[in-house]
Write a protein that holds these residues in place. Structure first.
Motif, short mmCIF file in Angstrom:
data_model
loop_
_atom_site.label_atom_id
_atom_site.label_comp_id
_atom_site.label_asym_id
_atom_site.label_seq_id
_atom_site.Cartn_x
_atom_site.Cartn_y
_atom_site.Cartn_z
N THR A 222 0.84 -1.21 0.00
CA THR A 222 0.00 0.00 0.00
C THR A 222 0.87 1.26 0.00
OG1 THR A 222 -1.78 -1.14 1.18
CG2 THR A 222 -1.78 1.26 1.27
N LYS A 257 -5.22 -6.41 -2.96
CA LYS A 257 -5.81 -5.81 -1.76
C LYS A 257 -5.23 -4.43 -1.52
CE LYS A 257 -8.36 -6.24 2.01
NZ LYS A 257 -9.82 -6.41 1.96
N ILE A 261 -6.99 -0.59 -1.47
CA ILE A 261 -6.85 0.32 -0.33
C ILE A 261 -6.35 1.69 -0.79
CG2 ILE A 261 -5.54 0.75 1.80
CD1 ILE A 261 -5.65 -2.31 2.29
N TRP A 489 -3.75 3.81 7.95
CA TRP A 489 -3.70 2.35 7.77
C TRP A 489 -4.29 1.62 8.98
CZ3 TRP A 489 -2.83 -1.89 4.85
CH2 TRP A 489 -2.51 -3.07 5.51
N GLN A 492 -8.01 1.76 9.72
CA GLN A 492 -8.87 1.08 8.75
C GLN A 492 -8.58 -0.41 8.65
OE1 GLN A 492 -8.30 3.13 5.02
NE2 GLN A 492 -9.25 5.03 5.74
N ASN A 496 -10.77 -3.66 6.79
CA ASN A 496 -10.22 -4.23 5.56
C ASN A 496 -10.03 -5.74 5.63
OD1 ASN A 496 -10.00 -2.03 3.74
ND2 ASN A 496 -8.29 -1.22 4.92
#
Length: 667
Positions: A222, A257, A261, A489, A492, A496
């Motif tokens: 991410t 994933k 994000i 991050w 959340q 997630n």
């Protein structure tokens, strides 16, 4: 309790053979040329674990395994009496809580929901092994069941060398993987050593019992994608932008994933249908297609909708790149690759022009022809990427040895004008090096209670700690920016749904953040808010953990990028500063002989001793690498280590005196 059977170790009577369970993926057959004497040696080496009365029968069985699979896995001894997963720490037998935590971590690495090839004891990367065979697993677990805090278990490349007297502040386990003399560190040497059962490829967190499923790389991916868009396209928002890559395995499976994000459209190619379906069933892939025409339409619609979308292409990434090069109305913003190119000829990379099954067959029946096919495919692969970068795509090596292996194949990827000698940078060079210089890296923790409520509480504790640190008066602007990204991050993370296997979390942080969070976790264990101890760790892919010129140290420009002092000093320093276990490996994510990497685990049990160990060990674990990067004249590292010295009594780092270019120009 069901896990009491772990105390038995290796049986003295032959258990019933459980057979080959085809409900889980299995490693491709390994091809290695052993002489007749070496074949006997491999079998004799395997028999050492068993009572002599069993040798005659097991010798034939192990010989067949070696012939059929290219390795002796000792399938007969694969445990079936209990589920292979991370159980709550209270369920493990033993005399030492630290040892129980290590057993939990080992079993998580071999959980079929976590591991790539669980019955071959391979966690990820095609050959990242926890153990070389099931005999080693059984013996190791028995040692851990009987261990006290006055003993240390030495692990030699999966082999439990034995328990030796030590003391409570010493590591309970010291792991080495692939520690061979440098002259014998070629892939061929590894193949032979692994077949003989005397060494193994521990990857990074596989052989050090610290893998937490693909979540472990989601956060780093991410941050990489987010910062790559910032660097290459000068944008904060990624809506409607396209990221294309390859790989849905143990580590690479994080890519779709992470793309969602960050908010972009992510397309990931994967040749192994089982790996693709695994990620889709987990919800980490939203859509999939094996038809390129259909896929192009899906990409167009997703980009036009400007909503986060992850799409898996069931097919070869070379075909995908070539097709994208023909589509003038599809703009690829970012491109990369996370196939296991550290292991290109044993299933880490599948050549274009043949099916998955055809490739697996050729790999075994004609290794040299398979190698030629891999090289031909890599040439096509690079040509297609070059075409797209000429149209504006930014491409980076994602630490999988893509640049190196493509150059070995003779692809058009060299560029003498760059520091690395390649057309494209390593992602560490261009993106993550900035973060590492500031001391931020993949800190992680595991709730040994196995209770999701504990994980939820640790997320809140970590978020509160970040808010405190980022609002400090002396927090530098670049550090503040990293705290802000990581606060987003961790707040959340729960929604997630990142957990696969153990109740674990990853959170990039610097040494101040790690130490602050550890102190708060330990307090929560002490006062009972957390129901069990917390195990701290990190990926080896960190500020100090790994020396690798194609990845972690690719942005070291003083000529020391191939020196491994940092990784070795890291694990030695962690060992005497209080780590619960430490590990050092040859290879890592870039390949045998191409990196040296170390890791640790540290258990927080609520004690004052745990506070002391965490504070001094975590500080060294980060500042070692920050100081090395500052000495190599990295501006962010210089800023970070100067700040660290102001806050740490007893730290005095040798600082680089910058040389004016005019002084050198006259020479």
């Amino acid at each position: 309790m069901i896990l009491d059977i772990l105390t038995n170790g290796i049986p003295t009577e032959l258990p019933e053979h459980p057979g080959i369970d085809n409900s889980v993926p299995h490693a491709p057959k390994r091809f290695v040329k052993l002489s007749a004497d070496e074949r006997k040696l491999a079998i004799a080496n395997a028999l050492r674990y068993f009572d002599k009365k069993l040798h005659s029968e097991l010798a034939k069985e192990f010989a067949k395994e070696l012939d059929d699979y290219g390795h002796i896995y000792m399938y007969r001894f694969r445990p079936t009496a209990y589920p292979m997963r991370a159980h709550a720490i209270s369920e493990y037998p033993g005399k030492c809580e630290q040892a129980k935590a290590i057993m939990l971590m080992i079993m998580n690495n071999l959980d079929k929901a976590v591991a790539q090839f669980p019955h071959e004891l391979i966690t990820y990367g095609g050959n990242g092994s926890v153990f070389s065979n099931w005999g080693q697993y059984l013996l190791t677990m028995r040692y851990l069941c009987t261990m006290t805090n006055q003993q240390t278990l030495a692990m030699y490349s999966g082999h439990p060398h034995g328990l030796f007297p030590s003391h409570p502040d010493a590591p309970r386990v010291v792991v080495t993987n692939g520690m061979v003399i440098p002259n014998y560190s070629t892939p061929a040497d590894y193949d032979k050593g692994y077949a003989l059962g005397v060494t193994q490829y521990g990857q990074m967190t596989a052989g050090s019992f610290m893998y937490i499923g693909p979540q472990g790389i989601v956060h780093g991916t991410t941050l990489t994608v987010l910062n790559a868009f910032r660097r290459y396209h000068q944008v904060e928002g990624t809506a409607g932008r396209l990221f294309v890559t390859a790989g849905l395995g143990g580590m690479s499976g994080a890519q779709p994933k992470a793309g969602v994000i960050t908010g972009c459209v992510t397309v990931v190619a994967e040749v192994d249908r089982r790996a693709l379906l695994k990620r889709k069933n987990q919800g980490w892939v939203m859509e999939s297609s094996s038809n390129l025409d259909e896929l192009m339409d899906m990409i167009r619609k997703a980009c036009a909708a400007k909503k986060p979308m992850s799409i898996a292409y069931e097919g070869n990434v070379v075909d995908l790149w070539e097709r994208l090069g023909e589509e003038d109305d599809i703009k690829v913003d970012l491109g990369s690759d996370q196939t296991s190119l550290h292991n290109p000829y044993q299933g880490g990379y599948y050549p274009a022009g043949m099916s998955f099954d055809e490739a697996n067959k050729l790999m075994v029946e004609s290794p040299e022809q398979f190698k030629e096919k891999v090289h031909e495919s890599l040439v096509r692969h690079v040509n297609a990427v070059n075409k797209l970068t000429a149209k504006g795509m930014a491409f980076f090596d994602y630490g999988n040895c893509f640049l190196h292996q493509a150059s070995v194949a003779g692809a058009n990827i060299k560029d003498a004008t760059t520091h690395s000698g390649f057309k494209y940078p390593s992602y560490v060079q261009d993106v993550m090096g900035f973060i590492f210089g500031l001391g931020f890296g993949p800190f992680r923790w595991v709730c040994t209670s196995n209770d999701p409520a504990d994980l939820k509480l640790t997320d809140k504790i970590a978020a509160d700690a970040i808010v405190t640190l980022m609002n400090a008066d002396d927090c530098p602007k670049p550090t503040y920016g990293q705290y802000k990204d990581n606060l987003t991050w961790v707040t959340q993370a729960g929604e997630n749904k990142l957990v696969v296997g153990s109740q674990a979390r990853i959170l990039y942080s610097d040494d101040l953040g790690r130490r602050h969070i550890a102190k708060e976790f330990n307090a929560a264990v002490r006062d009972g808010r957390l129901k069990g101890p917390i195990v701290l760790g990190r990926d080896h892919h960190d500020v100090s953990g790994t020396d690798s010129p194609f990845r972690e140290t690719s942005n070291i420009y003083d000529g020391s990028q191939t020196c491994a002092d940092m990784a070795i000093q890291n694990v030695i320093g962690d060992s005497f500063r209080g780590a619960t276990w430490t590990s050092i490996h040859n290879g890592g994510g870039t390949g045998w002989g191409l990196a040296m990497n170390g890791g640790f685990g540290l258990m927080l049990d609520g004690s004052d001793d745990a506070d002391r160990r965490a504070d001094q060990m975590l500080q060294w674990d980060v500042c070692n690498g920050v100081a090395r990067r500052a000495w190599a004249r990295d501006d962010n590292a210089d800023l970070a280590i100067r700040r660290a010295q102001l806050k740490a009594s007893g730290m005095e780092v040798t600082m680089a005196q910058r040389v004016d270019e005019s002084v050198l120009a006259d020479l």
